[in-house]
Write a protein that holds these residues in place. Structure first.
Motif, short mmCIF file in Angstrom:
data_model
loop_
_atom_site.label_atom_id
_atom_site.label_comp_id
_atom_site.label_asym_id
_atom_site.label_seq_id
_atom_site.Cartn_x
_atom_site.Cartn_y
_atom_site.Cartn_z
N LYS A 174 0.81 -1.21 0.00
CA LYS A 174 0.00 0.00 0.00
C LYS A 174 0.86 1.27 0.00
CE LYS A 174 -0.65 0.57 5.02
NZ LYS A 174 -0.10 1.93 5.07
N ASP A 175 2.11 1.16 0.46
CA ASP A 175 2.98 2.33 0.53
C ASP A 175 3.86 2.51 -0.70
OD1 ASP A 175 2.03 2.93 3.07
OD2 ASP A 175 3.60 1.76 4.07
N ILE A 176 4.06 1.41 -1.44
CA ILE A 176 5.02 1.45 -2.55
C ILE A 176 4.36 1.53 -3.93
CG2 ILE A 176 5.21 -1.07 -2.80
CD1 ILE A 176 8.18 -0.77 -3.16
N TYR A 177 3.13 1.02 -4.03
CA TYR A 177 2.45 1.01 -5.33
C TYR A 177 2.08 2.42 -5.78
CZ TYR A 177 -1.29 0.49 -8.77
OH TYR A 177 -2.08 0.61 -9.88
N LYS A 178 2.34 2.73 -7.06
CA LYS A 178 2.00 4.03 -7.62
C LYS A 178 0.65 3.93 -8.33
CE LYS A 178 6.82 5.39 -8.23
NZ LYS A 178 7.89 5.76 -9.20
N LYS A 179 -0.28 4.69 -7.86
CA LYS A 179 -1.67 4.65 -8.33
C LYS A 179 -1.76 4.78 -9.85
CE LYS A 179 -6.07 7.08 -7.76
NZ LYS A 179 -6.76 8.18 -7.06
N GLY A 180 -2.60 3.93 -10.45
CA GLY A 180 -2.86 3.99 -11.89
C GLY A 180 -1.91 3.17 -12.73
N GLY A 181 -0.89 2.57 -12.11
CA GLY A 181 0.10 1.84 -12.88
C GLY A 181 -0.25 0.37 -13.07
N HIS A 230 -6.95 -2.40 -5.93
CA HIS A 230 -8.22 -1.74 -6.26
C HIS A 230 -8.55 -0.64 -5.25
CE1 HIS A 230 -10.00 -3.68 -9.78
NE2 HIS A 230 -9.33 -4.76 -9.41
N ILE A 231 -8.30 -0.89 -3.98
CA ILE A 231 -8.58 0.14 -2.96
C ILE A 231 -7.71 1.37 -3.21
CG2 ILE A 231 -8.23 0.70 -0.52
CD1 ILE A 231 -10.78 -0.80 -0.97
N LEU A 232 -6.43 1.16 -3.51
CA LEU A 232 -5.53 2.28 -3.74
C LEU A 232 -5.91 3.08 -4.99
CD1 LEU A 232 -2.14 0.53 -2.90
CD2 LEU A 232 -3.34 2.24 -1.52
N ASN A 233 -6.56 2.43 -5.93
CA ASN A 233 -6.98 3.13 -7.15
C ASN A 233 -8.37 3.73 -7.02
OD1 ASN A 233 -5.00 2.93 -9.55
ND2 ASN A 233 -4.83 0.94 -8.55
#
Length: 233
Positions: A174-181, A230-233
């Motif tokens: 959740k801290d490392i993923y870049k949204k939309g990628g 999905h939550i992060l996006n």
């Protein structure tokens, strides 16, 4: 009331329902000639159609209208996982991940794998059922099982992560993923990836991640990874 969806992958070239779908339509739901039904090809389209021949073995339709359904997420999500000894658990994951939204499933063989093969046709049926149940028009891609080393060397246009439990520095997904990628996430077997596999993945551009403090089963970890994106996006 939501309509029952029938899976017709070749509807643009063949206006006859696959035999299992035709039998369900005519024998189980008792649909008749003149009734309207909803079809999907699993490629992102819904088709409103009228039954013109209500035969369980030859259910023929006429397409009335075509509607494209947006995917619902603006990234590609691929989950690569080591199948569990109890195949029911992986089938459960495939069903639930399809309901949430995933683009591609890739079974992988690892050093600690408990299962060396899977019945793709059985899982494919589960994916189709989950797609229809969740009112989607996009069927996830299911790859043939392949080796861990082969997968990590393949080109992937996006972010690549490997989830493991070894005591080394890792960041939370959740801290490392870049949204939309676009994202490819590797989930290991019950015995985890070997240290050699983790090193090999990192050498091929994968970043090590954690999914939280709890030690999760393979299918739980895979579903948590899917849901987190999905939550992060």
């Amino acid at each position: 009331m939501e309509k029952t969806i029938f899976f017709t992958p070749d509807i643009l070239s063949n206006v006859e329902l696959p035999i299992e779908e035709g039998q369900h339509c005519v024998k189980v739901l008792r649909k008749k000639e003149g009734d309207e039904i909803l079809l999907t090809d699993g490629k992102g389209f819904f088709y409103d159609a009228e039954i013109i021949q209500a035969n369980p073995k030859h259910c023929v339709v006429n397409i009335l209208n075509t509607t494209e359904q947006p995917k619902g997420w603006n990234f590609n999500l691929q989950i690569a996982f080591a199948p569990t000894k109890n195949i029911d658990r992986i089938e459960w994951f495939a069903e639930k991940a399809t309901e949430i939204g995933v683009d591609r499933f890739t079974p992988i063989l690892c050093q600690h794998s408990e299962r060396k093969e899977i019945k793709s046709q059985r899982i494919e049926k589960i994916l189709v059922s989950a797609m229809k149940q969740s009112q989607k028009a996009l069927l996830p891609q299911l790859d043939e099982i392949q080796s861990f080393s082969k997968l990590i060397k393949q080109d992937f246009d996006g972010q690549k992560y490997i989830a493991h439990c070894h005591p080394q520095q890792k960041e939370l997904l959740k801290d490392i993923y870049k949204k939309g990628g676009n994202v490819l996430i590797l989930i290991g077997p019950e015995g985890d990836f070997s240290e050699e596999e983790v090193k090999e993945a990192i050498a091929n551009g994968f970043r090590p991640i954690s999914l939280g403090e709890s030690r999760l089963r393979t299918e739980t970890a895979a579903l948590v990874a899917c849901y987190t994106i999905h939550i992060l996006n």
